[in-house]
Scaffold this motif. Structure first.
Motif, short mmCIF file in Angstrom:
data_model
loop_
_atom_site.label_atom_id
_atom_site.label_comp_id
_atom_site.label_asym_id
_atom_site.label_seq_id
_atom_site.Cartn_x
_atom_site.Cartn_y
_atom_site.Cartn_z
N TYR A 188 0.82 -1.19 0.00
CA TYR A 188 0.00 0.00 0.00
C TYR A 188 0.87 1.25 0.00
O TYR A 188 2.04 1.22 0.34
CB TYR A 188 -0.99 0.00 1.17
CG TYR A 188 -0.47 -0.52 2.48
CD1 TYR A 188 0.02 0.35 3.44
CD2 TYR A 188 -0.48 -1.88 2.76
CE1 TYR A 188 0.49 -0.13 4.66
CE2 TYR A 188 -0.02 -2.36 3.98
CZ TYR A 188 0.47 -1.48 4.92
OH TYR A 188 0.93 -1.95 6.11
N PHE A 190 1.23 5.60 0.57
CA PHE A 190 0.84 6.90 1.11
C PHE A 190 1.62 7.98 0.34
O PHE A 190 2.65 7.69 -0.27
CB PHE A 190 1.18 7.02 2.60
CG PHE A 190 0.31 6.17 3.49
CD1 PHE A 190 -0.84 6.69 4.06
CD2 PHE A 190 0.66 4.86 3.77
CE1 PHE A 190 -1.62 5.90 4.89
CE2 PHE A 190 -0.12 4.07 4.60
CZ PHE A 190 -1.28 4.61 5.16
N ARG A 199 -2.32 11.67 7.39
CA ARG A 199 -2.16 10.27 6.99
C ARG A 199 -2.51 9.31 8.13
O ARG A 199 -2.93 8.18 7.89
CB ARG A 199 -0.73 9.99 6.53
CG ARG A 199 -0.30 10.74 5.30
CD ARG A 199 0.94 10.08 4.68
NE ARG A 199 2.00 9.90 5.64
CZ ARG A 199 2.98 10.79 5.86
NH1 ARG A 199 2.99 11.92 5.17
NH2 ARG A 199 3.93 10.54 6.75
N CYS A 207 -4.65 5.95 2.54
CA CYS A 207 -3.94 4.74 2.16
C CYS A 207 -4.47 4.22 0.82
O CYS A 207 -5.69 4.11 0.64
CB CYS A 207 -4.10 3.67 3.24
SG CYS A 207 -3.29 2.11 2.86
#
Length: 226
Positions: A188, A190, A199, A207
């Motif tokens: 994943y 960010f 975040r 995400c």
């Protein structure tokens, strides 16, 4: 307000606000509401969820591929990596990084992104200047990447702002069931352009899933002897 104070008493002010956002949405059409059928819409959702490609729908940029991994063997050498035996891993679901970057930067969430990196300094009471490292967009690497991108040659008619998309990748094993050992390895992403305080909020939807790697069973590898 009549809707708010009639029927169920569990409707909060937040739910009231969500209703107003639906009514103000460009996709909302009053004529559709006149023929609205709950059973029909539920059936449409069930059909959508029953799609064999769900949840990795091609419409969302998901692709399915296989990956070949060269394998080593004790006390055996090959002239090149291409000559080594390969293990093919099938069922790898992944998305294009370019598609993720495009969709995120077109989303309203990007309005909170820091497109221009900067240096943070703290002037101490005794007159010293100390650089502060807190966010990705104030890091040395981000400032150097920004300078490099903006030093590249441009076309004569290019008057657009050149920015850096700071990608922060993570991966960790995830169990798929409460009972049993079924698991996947998700990747994943960010964006470092976004504050770490944003975040860290689950409600920020910061995400972005990039890939899912299936778990490979450990099997003995038998190579032919020449």
């Amino acid at each position: 307000m009549c809707w708010q104070y009639s029927g169920s008493t569990t409707k909060s002010a937040a739910e009231m606000h969500r209703l107003t956002t639906f009514l103000d949405d460009d996709h909302y059409k009053r004529e559709d509401a006149r023929v609205f059928s709950i059973p029909r819409e539920k059936k449409l959702i069930e059909d959508y969820l029953a799609d064999t490609s769900n949840p990795f729908r091609a419409d969302d940029g998901w692709q399915k591929s296989s990956v070949k991994i060269p394998l080593p063997k004790e006390k055996r050498k090959w002239h090149s990596e291409a000559d080594a035996p390969q293990l093919e891993i099938e069922g790898v679901h992944h998305r294009s990084l370019t598609n993720i970057i495009t969709s995120v930067f077109e989303d309203s969430a990007s309005s909170t992104f820091h497109m221009t990196p900067f240096q943070q300094m703290w002037e101490t009471p005794d007159g010293r200047n100390i650089e502060i490292f807190s966010e990705a967009y104030s890091s040395i690497a981000m400032r150097e990447a920004y300078a490099e991108v903006n030093s590249l040659p441009r076309a004569a008619d290019d008057n657009l702002e050149h920015v850096v998309a700071s990608l922060m990748m993570w991966s960790d094993a995830t169990h798929l069931a409460s009972f049993g050992d079924a698991s996947l390895w998700p990747f994943y992403l960010f964006f470092g352009n976004q504050s770490k305080y944003t975040r860290g909020k689950p409600t920020a939807s910061a995400c972005h899933h990039v890939a899912y790697i299936p778990t490979v069973c450990h099997v003995p590898l038998i190579l032919p002897v020449h």
